[in-house]
Design a protein around this motif. Structure first.
Motif, PDB file in Angstrom:
ATOM      1  N   THR A  83       2.341  71.498 -42.095  1.00  7.75           N
ATOM      2  CA  THR A  83       2.856  71.820 -43.423  1.00  7.75           C
ATOM      3  C   THR A  83       4.110  71.004 -43.676  1.00  7.75           C
ATOM      4  OG1 THR A  83       4.282  73.614 -42.636  1.00  7.75           O
ATOM      5  CG2 THR A  83       1.994  74.177 -43.212  1.00  7.75           C
ATOM      6  N   PHE A  84       4.459  70.851 -44.946  1.00 10.77           N
ATOM      7  CA  PHE A  84       5.677  70.119 -45.282  1.00 10.77           C
ATOM      8  C   PHE A  84       6.917  70.886 -44.819  1.00 10.77           C
ATOM      9  CE2 PHE A  84       2.924  67.898 -48.412  1.00 10.77           C
ATOM     10  CZ  PHE A  84       3.234  66.598 -48.049  1.00 10.77           C
ATOM     11  N   ALA A  91      12.118  67.317 -38.998  1.00 11.98           N
ATOM     12  CA  ALA A  91      12.982  66.211 -39.399  1.00 11.98           C
ATOM     13  C   ALA A  91      14.452  66.545 -39.142  1.00 11.98           C
ATOM     14  CB  ALA A  91      12.760  65.883 -40.870  1.00 11.98           C
ATOM     15  N   GLU A  92      14.814  67.801 -39.394  1.00 17.19           N
ATOM     16  CA  GLU A  92      16.200  68.215 -39.161  1.00 17.19           C
ATOM     17  C   GLU A  92      16.549  68.152 -37.669  1.00 17.19           C
ATOM     18  OE1 GLU A  92      19.132  72.048 -40.069  1.00 17.19           O
ATOM     19  OE2 GLU A  92      17.013  72.102 -40.642  1.00 17.19           O
ATOM     20  N   ILE A  93      15.605  68.592 -36.860  1.00 18.81           N
ATOM     21  CA  ILE A  93      15.835  68.550 -35.405  1.00 18.81           C
ATOM     22  C   ILE A  93      15.868  67.111 -34.909  1.00 18.81           C
ATOM     23  CG2 ILE A  93      14.862  69.242 -33.175  1.00 18.81           C
ATOM     24  CD1 ILE A  93      13.585  71.642 -34.631  1.00 18.81           C
ATOM     25  N   GLY A 116       3.141  68.248 -54.394  1.00 16.42           N
ATOM     26  CA  GLY A 116       3.864  69.492 -54.134  1.00 16.42           C
ATOM     27  C   GLY A 116       3.836  70.423 -55.323  1.00 16.42           C
ATOM     28  N   PHE A 117       4.006  69.850 -56.519  1.00 14.71           N
ATOM     29  CA  PHE A 117       3.995  70.656 -57.733  1.00 14.71           C
ATOM     30  C   PHE A 117       2.615  71.276 -57.951  1.00 14.71           C
ATOM     31  CE2 PHE A 117       4.046  71.126 -62.420  1.00 14.71           C
ATOM     32  CZ  PHE A 117       5.160  71.948 -62.509  1.00 14.71           C
ATOM     33  N   LYS A 118       1.573  70.479 -57.705  1.00 15.22           N
ATOM     34  CA  LYS A 118       0.201  70.965 -57.876  1.00 15.22           C
ATOM     35  C   LYS A 118      -0.121  72.072 -56.868  1.00 15.22           C
ATOM     36  CE  LYS A 118      -4.088  70.703 -59.470  1.00 15.22           C
ATOM     37  NZ  LYS A 118      -4.439  71.121 -60.837  1.00 15.22           N
TER      38      LYS A 118
END
Length: 703
Positions: A83-84, A91-93, A116-118
């Motif tokens: 999942t995003f 990504a933060e880690i 993402g919007f969809k």
């Protein structure tokens, strides 16, 4: 044929250079294609302009060598990248672990925002990319041959071989099925093979997304100016042309009645004088008296129209002894002081031809260009109706109406349209010509152009030449500044068609205009003048057209980025509202750290508190605890239980709808009942509830 991307095809379609493939591909021809690929080729409209031949999408590539080392040291599992939200956490880690390096790089942020919007609506969608093949307009044989080739290259087996060779996705559903079945050509590059297999799996589990807003640039409410501007021009042309048909048609009808009234008056007048069988030209002494009898007929006839003037020219002269007497003709011409718009008469009129004594009644003024008689030398208004009447003695008077693009006043050079009808004597011979005048002022005040965004638009009406608009005999309305910059005797030549029904014109000085012409027939098919066709045209400077397109492009860009920003902002807001409370709870449950966890969901917090106490005393979950949860779940009916098990397995709403063949409304109703029976408020709570059951090894019973 040409390989194009949709944004290029939009421009080509605006210019009307692309063939509509609907004319060569039936529904059966198109049904084997992936529907979304065909939808993109329609550019938001009905016509099919692009046929997909090979497509691409976006997949996530992972540097496994680097990721394995990162995973071993941080505990981030590959499954978390499903999942995003998981990618964002990783990504933060990674940023901290690598000393500030990027973990994830999307190829197109816009694509990510759209997807993402969809997906906020629960749909599992994936972006589709790549161009297709369009066919430029030509003759039918060439277009058919091009489409025959496209059918050949998109046959499933051939298309699969072609796409595998170039590293793209096929375009037909059976080709994707063949990939999943392992029935595809050997691929030397293992990375390319994995990408192809991933794309086939994506097609099975996801829906390809068509960014309709971007594609509607010329076919809907958002327009670059082509189709929508053409619609504005077309509507204006239709409205103005209809007005011309009404005004000129009424003038023709009234001119015939005018002629008949003059014939009646002439016959009665000559009979009263005892000159029934005499020619008027033999009695010049009675001409002024006859014109005085005609004057009321002129004024009443003019009032019945919305023309600017009325005239009667007699085949006689008051002074047969003057030089050039054969071209000097007696008669009357009166003109409104102000243009007579839409049938409203005026109290005062000019007298331009006729005895000056007729102006003494207070209703007529002598105009500075007044003259006693008409000079008819070389004047078509005089010669053409008489020639037609003499050549067609049995033709009805209504068929002898002639529209002359030149004033009956020889000294007048301005554009004018004159409706002319022969006036017959008692024995059928032509004694003169009468009719109405529509001058430039009348035309410009009546036909006012009003095209949104084109304040310099103009409307022209003239006898149709072969290759453009002849300005010398054109009536004009609209922006006077545009008209003044044109040479009045020039020919505005047709350069080419520019698409969407527009025609490109160029004046002799090089000034270019874009516009729409329309033929207007003023005559019946059996009229001697039926070959004379007139043309109406709405035009605007090409510079104005280009400026409007650029302005609309800028507006579209602002809308485009505004919607994108709104989508991103909405995603952030929704994430904070719904996902931020969810993610910490899920993290805590997965890590087993329930010490300070509170979800504010009564049922779940009760379960957490019970688990926390049992763990604090190193006690296993008692049977009554498990039994209580099981009882609530077992209270679900058959369909609710199936839906619950699907959520436990991680399925999306779309997958459930497809699997169970139910409507979205029915699914929403079942979910509400599940929430009520489990004692939780909504979908996010259900996710936590299921995760908690997995932690307690209870969820295994439902998978």
């Amino acid at each position: 044929m040409a390989v194009v991307y949709p944004q290029t095809a939009v421009t080509l379609a605006e210019k009307d250079v692309l063939a509509n493939l609907n004319e060569y591909f039936t529904g059966d021809d198109l049904s084997p294609f992936v529907p979304q690929f065909i939808e993109e080729g329609r550019l938001g409209g009905e016509n099919l302009y692009i046929l997909p031949v090979a497509k691409s999408s976006e997949v996530l590539y992972l540097n496994r060598t680097l990721f394995n080392r990162f995973s071993e040291e941080t505990g981030v599992a590959e499954e978390s990248l499903a999942t995003f939200e998981g990618i964002a956490e990783a990504a933060e880690i990674y940023y901290k672990w690598s000393g500030g390096k990027a973990f994830f790089y999307p190829e197109g942020l816009f694509n990510q925002a759209l997807i993402g919007f969809k997906q906020l609506g629960g749909d599992k969608v994936v972006f589709q990319r790549g161009g297709g093949v369009c066919v430029t307009k030509s003759n039918t044989a060439r277009e058919y041959a091009s489409c025959l080739f496209l059918k050949w290259i998109t046959e499933p087996e051939r298309n699969l071989n072609f796409c595998v060779g170039i590293g793209y996705m096929p375009v037909k559903k059976t080709a994707f099925d063949a990939i999943l079945a392992g029935d595809y050509p050997e691929i030397a590059n293992p990375v390319a093979e994995k990408a192809l297999l991933t794309a086939a799996e994506m097609r099975k589990r996801y829906q390809f997304f068509v960014a309709i807003m971007f594609l509607l640039v010329s076919f809907g409410e958002i327009s670059l100016g082509g189709a929508r501007t053409a619609h504005l021009f077309s509507d204006e042309l239709e409205n103005l042309s209809e007005d011309i048909t009404v005004q000129f048609g009424n003038a023709s009808v009234q001119a015939v009645r005018f002629s008949e009234k003059l014939t009646e008056k002439y016959t009665a007048f000559m009979k009263e004088k005892g000159l029934s069988n005499e020619k008027l030209s033999n009695h010049p002494e009675i001409i002024n008296e006859l014109c005085g009898e005609f004057l009321p007929i002129l004024t009443s006839s003019l009032d019945s129209t919305d023309c600017s003037g009325a005239f009667i020219t007699l085949n006689a002269t008051i002074n047969p002894n003057i030089a050039n007497a054969e071209n000097s003709k007696a008669g009357l011409l009166i003109r409104n002081v102000e243009p007579n718009i839409r049938g409203m008469g005026t109290d005062r009129r000019y007298l331009l031809r006729g005895d000056s004594s007729l102006a003494g009644n207070g209703r007529l003024n002598l105009q500075s260009r007044w003259s006693l008689e008409f000079d008819v030398e070389g004047q078509p208004f005089w010669s053409e109706p008489q020639l037609a009447a003499n050549a067609n003695p049995n033709l009805a008077l209504s068929r002898l109406v002639y529209w002359c693009p030149k004033s009956p006043l020889s000294e007048t050079n301005g554009a004018c349209m004159v409706c002319c009808v022969p006036v017959l004597g008692e024995t059928g011979g032509v004694i003169g010509v009468c009719g109405f005048e529509i001058n430039q002022m009348n035309f410009s005040l009546r036909y006012i152009t009003n095209i949104d965004g084109f304040h310099r638009s103009v409307f022209m009406f003239s006898l149709k030449p072969d290759n453009g608009i002849h300005l010398g005999n054109a009536l004009f309305s609209g922006n006077v500044a545009v008209y003044d910059m044109l040479a009045k005797d020039a020919l505005m030549r047709t350069v080419s068609g520019s698409g969407d029904g527009f025609t490109l014109y160029r004046a002799d000085d090089g000034t270019s205009f874009i516009g729409m012409p329309k033929e207007i027939n003023l005559y019946a098919s059996d009229s001697p003048f039926a070959e004379n066709v007139y043309s109406a045209a709405v035009l605007a400077p090409l510079k104005d057209y280009a400026a409007r397109r650029n302005a609309l492009r800028m507006r579209l860009a602002l809308i485009f980025f505004g919607v994108t920003a709104l989508g991103v902002l909405t995603s952030v807001v929704i994430s904070r509202i719904y996902l931020n409370p969810l993610i910490p709870s899920l993290k805590a449950i997965r890590s087993g750290n329930l010490q300070n966890l509170k979800t504010n969901i009564a049922e779940i917090d009760t379960l957490i508190e019970q688990i926390r106490k049992l763990r604090a005393n190193n006690l296993p979950l008692p049977s009554d605890f498990v039994g209580g949860i099981m009882a609530r779940i077992e209270a679900l009916d058959y369909m609710q239980a199936r839906i619950f098990r699907s959520y436990v397995k991680g399925k999306s709403d779309r997958e459930i709808l497809s699997e169970f063949f139910i409507t979205k409304h029915a699914l929403d109703a079942q979910k509400e009942r599940i929430y009520q029976k489990l004692g939780i408020p909504g979908r996010a709570s259900l996710t936590i509830y299921i995760e908690l059951l997995k932690t307690c090894s209870i969820a295994d019973k439902f998978e």
